[in-house]
Design a protein around this motif. Sequence first.
Motif, mmCIF file in Angstrom:
data_model
loop_
_atom_site.group_PDB
_atom_site.id
_atom_site.type_symbol
_atom_site.label_atom_id
_atom_site.label_comp_id
_atom_site.label_asym_id
_atom_site.label_seq_id
_atom_site.Cartn_x
_atom_site.Cartn_y
_atom_site.Cartn_z
ATOM 1 N N LEU A 1 24.577 38.997 39.746
ATOM 2 C CA LEU A 1 23.419 38.505 38.999
ATOM 3 C C LEU A 1 22.214 38.312 39.913
ATOM 4 C CD1 LEU A 1 25.204 35.880 36.712
ATOM 5 C CD2 LEU A 1 24.361 38.139 36.044
ATOM 6 N N GLU B 1 18.631 38.934 37.778
ATOM 7 C CA GLU B 1 18.794 38.307 36.461
ATOM 8 C C GLU B 1 18.268 36.866 36.444
ATOM 9 O OE1 GLU B 1 19.841 39.557 33.661
ATOM 10 O OE2 GLU B 1 20.956 41.364 34.132
ATOM 11 N N LEU B 2 18.270 36.191 37.586
ATOM 12 C CA LEU B 2 17.844 34.791 37.652
ATOM 13 C C LEU B 2 16.387 34.658 38.084
ATOM 14 C CD1 LEU B 2 20.977 33.395 39.519
ATOM 15 C CD2 LEU B 2 20.595 33.476 37.069
ATOM 16 N N TYR C 1 22.514 30.271 35.982
ATOM 17 C CA TYR C 1 23.891 30.673 35.683
ATOM 18 C C TYR C 1 24.816 29.523 36.042
ATOM 19 C CZ TYR C 1 28.446 32.978 36.165
ATOM 20 O OH TYR C 1 29.773 33.316 36.057
ATOM 21 N N LEU D 1 24.620 32.412 31.179
ATOM 22 C CA LEU D 1 23.365 32.819 31.795
ATOM 23 C C LEU D 1 22.230 32.600 30.814
ATOM 24 C CD1 LEU D 1 21.757 34.400 34.065
ATOM 25 C CD2 LEU D 1 22.274 36.465 32.732
#
Length: 352
Positions: free
Chosen positions: A138, A143-144, A252, A286
Amino acid sequence: MTLRVGLLGYGTAGRVFHAPLIAATPGLRLDAVVTRDPQRRAQAQADHPDARVVADADHLWRAADQLDLVVVAAPNRQHVPLARAAVAAGLPVVVDKPLAPTGAQGRALLADAETAGVPLTVFQNRRWDGDYRTVCRLVEAGELGRVTRFESRFERWRPTVKPGWRESGAPGDAGGALFDLGAHLIDQAVRLFGPVEHVYAEVDRRRPGAEVDDDAFVALTHTGGVRSHLWTGAVTAQPGPRFRVLGDRAAYTSWGLDPQEAALRAGRRPDEPGWGEVDPQRYGRLGADDDLRAVPTEPGRYPDFYAQVATALRDGTPMPVDPADAVAVVELIELAHEAAAQNLTLPVPPLH
């Protein structure tokens, strides 16, 4: 070509982790087990009837030409002496974590291996935890967004001190929470977010009669700006999330432990179908605020460690864990103990 492996130690590390993983790795054969305890010798012979079981490591050094790899899974105090003996015998060596009780001893061991031209690596198996692999995926995929804080925990409820070297206060035994699971927490954080510039820690003995730390919090400030907050201990009646990773786009969170250790303790084979998979009900979440979605957890891959060791010895590729990384972990553990004792945030010294 089958590589012959000698395993030093048949306690929890040797019996539960190393022996099954070695036996399940194509191209490796567990050829010899060293343990002085008569009950453990009998157990090793029952578990691995094709292996030689001996009481003294000198049996291996006298016949070093009959082995291709040595694995040190003995108590922490013996890691450096046994690894140095393996290096002196010209045998590649895997050392369980922590590599050494002190950074100085670890650096000396690395120097010996480099001078002798003998491959050396360290069993930082938690790099192959499925939940950690998911966090890595991730973060690397963005993604974060920009990660600001990494929270990671290995917490247990073991309120009574048990006999054994892990509870020993002798400095050479490298006992206590930070040298045990803390070594994994720090290794994971540094591997994911890079070098550390400052360390703060709270290290305590909570249980009656405890000689070593059983409750620890470590805060690492990475040079890239991420702050890692790490918890480990034996007195956590209700554990927090295994991971909580905060970014400027999303976060997450996951709960519970990677299933591989429990599976190994239960006697399952690491080469069986579905190894390391997590039930979808345990997937982490998430997202941001109330907009959350379950994210499939990557399968845990402990077998990859010894598969990479076998490839490295056959083909000359890198070992799975650079031992210099393991020395850095030990030095951060030492600095955390020092920071806690002085109640200070301490800078990480420059590289040697």
